[in-house]
Design a protein around this motif. Structure first.
Motif, PDB file in Angstrom:
ATOM      1  N   ARG A 249       0.833  -1.208   0.000  1.00  0.00           N
ATOM      2  CA  ARG A 249       0.000   0.000   0.000  1.00  0.00           C
ATOM      3  C   ARG A 249       0.871   1.262   0.000  1.00  0.00           C
ATOM      4  O   ARG A 249       0.628   2.204  -0.758  1.00  0.00           O
ATOM      5  CB  ARG A 249      -0.915  -0.005   1.227  1.00  0.00           C
ATOM      6  CG  ARG A 249      -1.951   1.139   1.247  1.00  0.00           C
ATOM      7  CD  ARG A 249      -2.780   1.104   2.521  1.00  0.00           C
ATOM      8  NE  ARG A 249      -3.384  -0.195   2.744  1.00  0.00           N
ATOM      9  CZ  ARG A 249      -3.003  -1.060   3.686  1.00  0.00           C
ATOM     10  NH1 ARG A 249      -1.992  -0.756   4.503  1.00  0.00           N
ATOM     11  NH2 ARG A 249      -3.608  -2.214   3.834  1.00  0.00           N
ATOM     12  N   LYS A 250       1.905   1.279   0.849  1.00  0.00           N
ATOM     13  CA  LYS A 250       2.779   2.448   0.961  1.00  0.00           C
ATOM     14  C   LYS A 250       3.502   2.723  -0.360  1.00  0.00           C
ATOM     15  O   LYS A 250       3.560   3.869  -0.825  1.00  0.00           O
ATOM     16  CB  LYS A 250       3.797   2.217   2.080  1.00  0.00           C
ATOM     17  CG  LYS A 250       4.779   3.375   2.274  1.00  0.00           C
ATOM     18  CD  LYS A 250       5.764   3.080   3.394  1.00  0.00           C
ATOM     19  CE  LYS A 250       6.699   1.942   3.015  1.00  0.00           C
ATOM     20  NZ  LYS A 250       7.719   1.683   4.061  1.00  0.00           N
ATOM     21  N   LEU A 251       4.055   1.684  -0.970  1.00  0.00           N
ATOM     22  CA  LEU A 251       4.789   1.872  -2.223  1.00  0.00           C
ATOM     23  C   LEU A 251       3.856   2.248  -3.370  1.00  0.00           C
ATOM     24  O   LEU A 251       4.232   3.000  -4.266  1.00  0.00           O
ATOM     25  CB  LEU A 251       5.578   0.596  -2.547  1.00  0.00           C
ATOM     26  CG  LEU A 251       6.786   0.333  -1.642  1.00  0.00           C
ATOM     27  CD1 LEU A 251       7.302  -1.084  -1.814  1.00  0.00           C
ATOM     28  CD2 LEU A 251       7.891   1.335  -1.924  1.00  0.00           C
ATOM     29  N   ARG A 252       2.648   1.716  -3.344  1.00  0.00           N
ATOM     30  CA  ARG A 252       1.668   2.088  -4.381  1.00  0.00           C
ATOM     31  C   ARG A 252       1.359   3.580  -4.304  1.00  0.00           C
ATOM     32  O   ARG A 252       1.353   4.289  -5.324  1.00  0.00           O
ATOM     33  CB  ARG A 252       0.381   1.268  -4.221  1.00  0.00           C
ATOM     34  CG  ARG A 252      -0.756   1.747  -5.137  1.00  0.00           C
ATOM     35  CD  ARG A 252      -1.995   0.918  -4.966  1.00  0.00           C
ATOM     36  NE  ARG A 252      -2.585   0.977  -3.644  1.00  0.00           N
ATOM     37  CZ  ARG A 252      -3.314   2.000  -3.191  1.00  0.00           C
ATOM     38  NH1 ARG A 252      -3.514   3.083  -3.946  1.00  0.00           N
ATOM     39  NH2 ARG A 252      -3.838   1.959  -1.974  1.00  0.00           N
TER      40      ARG A 252
ATOM     41  N   GLN B 198      -5.376   1.727  -6.641  1.00  0.00           N
ATOM     42  CA  GLN B 198      -5.393   0.264  -6.713  1.00  0.00           C
ATOM     43  C   GLN B 198      -5.650  -0.195  -8.141  1.00  0.00           C
ATOM     44  O   GLN B 198      -5.042  -1.157  -8.622  1.00  0.00           O
ATOM     45  CB  GLN B 198      -6.461  -0.298  -5.767  1.00  0.00           C
ATOM     46  CG  GLN B 198      -6.118  -0.162  -4.296  1.00  0.00           C
ATOM     47  CD  GLN B 198      -7.119  -0.877  -3.407  1.00  0.00           C
ATOM     48  OE1 GLN B 198      -8.292  -1.039  -3.752  1.00  0.00           O
ATOM     49  NE2 GLN B 198      -6.659  -1.309  -2.232  1.00  0.00           N
ATOM     50  N   GLU B 199      -6.521   0.504  -8.830  1.00  0.00           N
ATOM     51  CA  GLU B 199      -6.801   0.164 -10.223  1.00  0.00           C
ATOM     52  C   GLU B 199      -5.558   0.369 -11.085  1.00  0.00           C
ATOM     53  O   GLU B 199      -5.259  -0.429 -11.993  1.00  0.00           O
ATOM     54  CB  GLU B 199      -7.958   1.012 -10.775  1.00  0.00           C
ATOM     55  CG  GLU B 199      -9.323   0.704 -10.175  1.00  0.00           C
ATOM     56  CD  GLU B 199      -9.542   1.366  -8.817  1.00  0.00           C
ATOM     57  OE1 GLU B 199      -8.606   2.057  -8.324  1.00  0.00           O
ATOM     58  OE2 GLU B 199     -10.634   1.181  -8.245  1.00  0.00           O
ATOM     59  N   GLY B 200      -4.832   1.467 -10.805  1.00  0.00           N
ATOM     60  CA  GLY B 200      -3.618   1.751 -11.566  1.00  0.00           C
ATOM     61  C   GLY B 200      -2.547   0.696 -11.365  1.00  0.00           C
ATOM     62  O   GLY B 200      -1.861   0.296 -12.315  1.00  0.00           O
ATOM     63  N   LEU B 201      -2.385   0.224 -10.120  1.00  0.00           N
ATOM     64  CA  LEU B 201      -1.403  -0.815  -9.846  1.00  0.00           C
ATOM     65  C   LEU B 201      -1.807  -2.121 -10.526  1.00  0.00           C
ATOM     66  O   LEU B 201      -0.962  -2.828 -11.081  1.00  0.00           O
ATOM     67  CB  LEU B 201      -1.254  -1.023  -8.342  1.00  0.00           C
ATOM     68  CG  LEU B 201      -0.293  -2.152  -7.910  1.00  0.00           C
ATOM     69  CD1 LEU B 201       1.094  -1.938  -8.504  1.00  0.00           C
ATOM     70  CD2 LEU B 201      -0.215  -2.238  -6.392  1.00  0.00           C
TER      71      LEU B 201
ATOM     72  N   PHE C 165       3.900  -6.966  -8.758  1.00  0.00           N
ATOM     73  CA  PHE C 165       3.742  -5.693  -8.043  1.00  0.00           C
ATOM     74  C   PHE C 165       5.071  -4.939  -8.018  1.00  0.00           C
ATOM     75  O   PHE C 165       5.131  -3.734  -8.272  1.00  0.00           O
ATOM     76  CB  PHE C 165       3.302  -5.938  -6.593  1.00  0.00           C
ATOM     77  CG  PHE C 165       1.872  -6.383  -6.440  1.00  0.00           C
ATOM     78  CD1 PHE C 165       0.891  -5.944  -7.316  1.00  0.00           C
ATOM     79  CD2 PHE C 165       1.509  -7.231  -5.404  1.00  0.00           C
ATOM     80  CE1 PHE C 165      -0.430  -6.349  -7.163  1.00  0.00           C
ATOM     81  CE2 PHE C 165       0.194  -7.641  -5.248  1.00  0.00           C
ATOM     82  CZ  PHE C 165      -0.772  -7.201  -6.135  1.00  0.00           C
ATOM     83  N   ALA C 166       6.148  -5.671  -7.692  1.00  0.00           N
ATOM     84  CA  ALA C 166       7.461  -5.033  -7.583  1.00  0.00           C
ATOM     85  C   ALA C 166       7.893  -4.424  -8.914  1.00  0.00           C
ATOM     86  O   ALA C 166       8.417  -3.308  -8.952  1.00  0.00           O
ATOM     87  CB  ALA C 166       8.489  -6.050  -7.087  1.00  0.00           C
ATOM     88  N   ARG C 167       7.676  -5.162 -10.006  1.00  0.00           N
ATOM     89  CA  ARG C 167       8.036  -4.631 -11.329  1.00  0.00           C
ATOM     90  C   ARG C 167       7.259  -3.358 -11.623  1.00  0.00           C
ATOM     91  O   ARG C 167       7.804  -2.360 -12.112  1.00  0.00           O
ATOM     92  CB  ARG C 167       7.760  -5.676 -12.409  1.00  0.00           C
ATOM     93  CG  ARG C 167       8.768  -6.804 -12.479  1.00  0.00           C
ATOM     94  CD  ARG C 167       8.635  -7.584 -13.771  1.00  0.00           C
ATOM     95  NE  ARG C 167       7.321  -8.202 -13.920  1.00  0.00           N
ATOM     96  CZ  ARG C 167       6.998  -9.392 -13.450  1.00  0.00           C
ATOM     97  NH1 ARG C 167       7.908 -10.118 -12.798  1.00  0.00           N
ATOM     98  NH2 ARG C 167       5.786  -9.893 -13.634  1.00  0.00           N
ATOM     99  N   ALA C 168       5.974  -3.381 -11.318  1.00  0.00           N
ATOM    100  CA  ALA C 168       5.129  -2.219 -11.599  1.00  0.00           C
ATOM    101  C   ALA C 168       5.530  -1.017 -10.744  1.00  0.00           C
ATOM    102  O   ALA C 168       5.404   0.133 -11.181  1.00  0.00           O
ATOM    103  CB  ALA C 168       3.671  -2.577 -11.357  1.00  0.00           C
ATOM    104  N   LEU C 169       6.022  -1.291  -9.538  1.00  0.00           N
ATOM    105  CA  LEU C 169       6.395  -0.213  -8.616  1.00  0.00           C
ATOM    106  C   LEU C 169       7.856   0.207  -8.745  1.00  0.00           C
ATOM    107  O   LEU C 169       8.297   1.152  -8.089  1.00  0.00           O
ATOM    108  CB  LEU C 169       6.117  -0.664  -7.173  1.00  0.00           C
ATOM    109  CG  LEU C 169       4.635  -0.895  -6.829  1.00  0.00           C
ATOM    110  CD1 LEU C 169       4.499  -1.635  -5.501  1.00  0.00           C
ATOM    111  CD2 LEU C 169       3.876   0.421  -6.786  1.00  0.00           C
TER     112      LEU C 169
END
Length: 413
Positions: free
Chosen positions: A10-13, A20-23, A51-55
């Protein structure tokens, strides 16, 4: 999934400025998966890597340190009792003077090593109960030999004990007793280094890399394997098959850790290096005890297919699983995967079938694996996830075969 890990997602997003939709869109996952992750529910390692790749962070950045959940219960108590003799032999009480038990008669180091070889054959055949029963005596006898012998014979005894500890570490990692496994592997590596057996120590590092990978310690697994691979890199023109096999396995550890940690460039380089080692060998190589598992071009290709599985490329998995070194046609020249690597590869195939909605094909893979390695299968979380997905997504009534498999894997809902 832990609440700390959920907080980190949540914090990194939010730090990335994503909803949430964007992630979900950036990670190519469903919105429900994002919500489940941020609510502390269980999500797969593949989803965490996405998730990690996206962030734009390594997967390890999502993990958190916090108090573990209570696991006290009948299963925990049973495991503690089942492994009591092995724990006592591996980690006996240490005091200020004499040991609590009197040493027995020293066994010849060659005899200890033969017993290790017998135990390893049982391990490869999935006879885990037999391995567990043999290990306590083997560890005690190897320790007695070290204490009783002198000179060159003592050095041989130290090497034999290192082999016994490697077997213990390999078995304990397989059955997910990680703290005991670490103790055994670290001591095996120390003894191998002490006696100047670099190849044996590197084999221990291969095992320790696997253990760290299973504990999601991706950074450490990658760094340890990469450093060791550099230290033992052989000259291709002079390399023995054993040297190439261990060097190639170390690069497989680098690739697996880097891939799960979102370090794609490192993983690609490591896969190429492993492919170089496999190509130099030309076929699968097994030569226990100088090399503890099989490695060659087929193993290198199977692990590359594992990358496709982690990325969710189901069609790519099925395509690659039937061509090149993994094809039936290539088996005559290149050899076969080890039983464990073959099983893990076919679980990737089963998972691919589930993702494409081919439930019966997935079941066929699980049934075949149960016939050839039923005990091994019960220790594979991937098998449980595949079966759970079949149960969740199948719309028709479950077959008798599906109910039997769910029961075998301990899945109740």
């Amino acid at each position: 999934m832990s609440t700390g890990l959920a907080d980190n997602v949540r914090k990194l997003r939010r730090a990335a400025g994503l909803s949430q939709e964007g992630l979900a869109e950036a990670a190519d996952l469903s919105l429900s998966t994002v919500r489940k992750a941020e609510q502390g529910g269980h999500v797969s390692m593949g989803s965490l890597a996405a998730f990690a790749r996206a962030l734009g962070v390594p997967t390890s950045a999502l993990f958190a340190s916090e108090a573990p959940k209570s696991v006290v219960g009948k299963e925990d108590e049973a495991n503690r009792r089942h492994l009591a003799a092995l724990r006592q032999a591996l980690m006996p009480p240490v005091g200020l003077s004499v040991p609590l038990s009197e040493p027995g008669e020293a066994e010849e180091p060659a005899a200890v090593r033969r017993r290790v070889q017998d135990g390893h054959a049982l391990y490869q055949a999935d006879h885990y109960d037999s391995v567990a029963r043999r290990l306590p005596g083997l560890l005690r006898d190897s320790e007695v030999a070290v204490a009783a012998l002198e000179g060159e014979e003592r050095e041989h005894a130290l090497v034999a004990r290192a082999h016994a500890l490697l077997l213990a570490g390999k078995y304990l990692t397989q059955v997910r007793q990680y703290d005991m496994a670490y103790f055994a592997l670290a001591e095996a590596i120390r003894l191998a280094r002490e006696t100047g057996r670099t190849q044996l120590a590197a084999t221990g590092v291969v095992g320790l890399g696997w253990l760290l990978l299973r504990q999601d310690r991706f950074d450490e697994s990658e760094q340890l394997a990469a450093q060791t691979a550099e230290e033992v890199e052989p000259r291709m023109s002079e390399a023995t098959a054993d040297q190439l096999a261990v060097w190639g396995e170390l690069w497989l550890r680098v690739a697996a850790a880097a891939r799960r940690n979102g370090r794609e460039d490192v993983a690609e380089h490591a896969r190429r290096m492993a492919g170089t080692a496999g190509g130099a060998l030309e076929r699968e190589h097994t030569a226990f005890p100088s090399h503890w598992s099989a490695f060659g071009p087929v193993t290198a290709e199977a692990k590359a297919v594992e990358d496709l599985a982690l990325a969710g490329d189901a069609r790519g998995v099925l395509r690659k699983a039937g061509e090149g070194p993994l094809s039936t046609k290539a088996e005559k020249n290149a050899g076969r995967l080890s039983p464990n690597n073959w099983g893990r590869h076919r679980l990737d195939v089963a998972r691919a079938h589930v993702l494409l909605g081919s439930h019966q094909d997935a079941m066929d893979e699980l049934v075949n694996l149960r016939q050839t390695g039923g005990v091994w299968l019960t220790h594979q979380p991937m098998a449980g996830r595949v079966m759970s997905d079949i149960l969740k997504t199948r719309k028709r009534t479950l077959t008798k075969e599906m109910r039997s498999m769910a029961n075998h894997l301990g899945i109740t809902d």
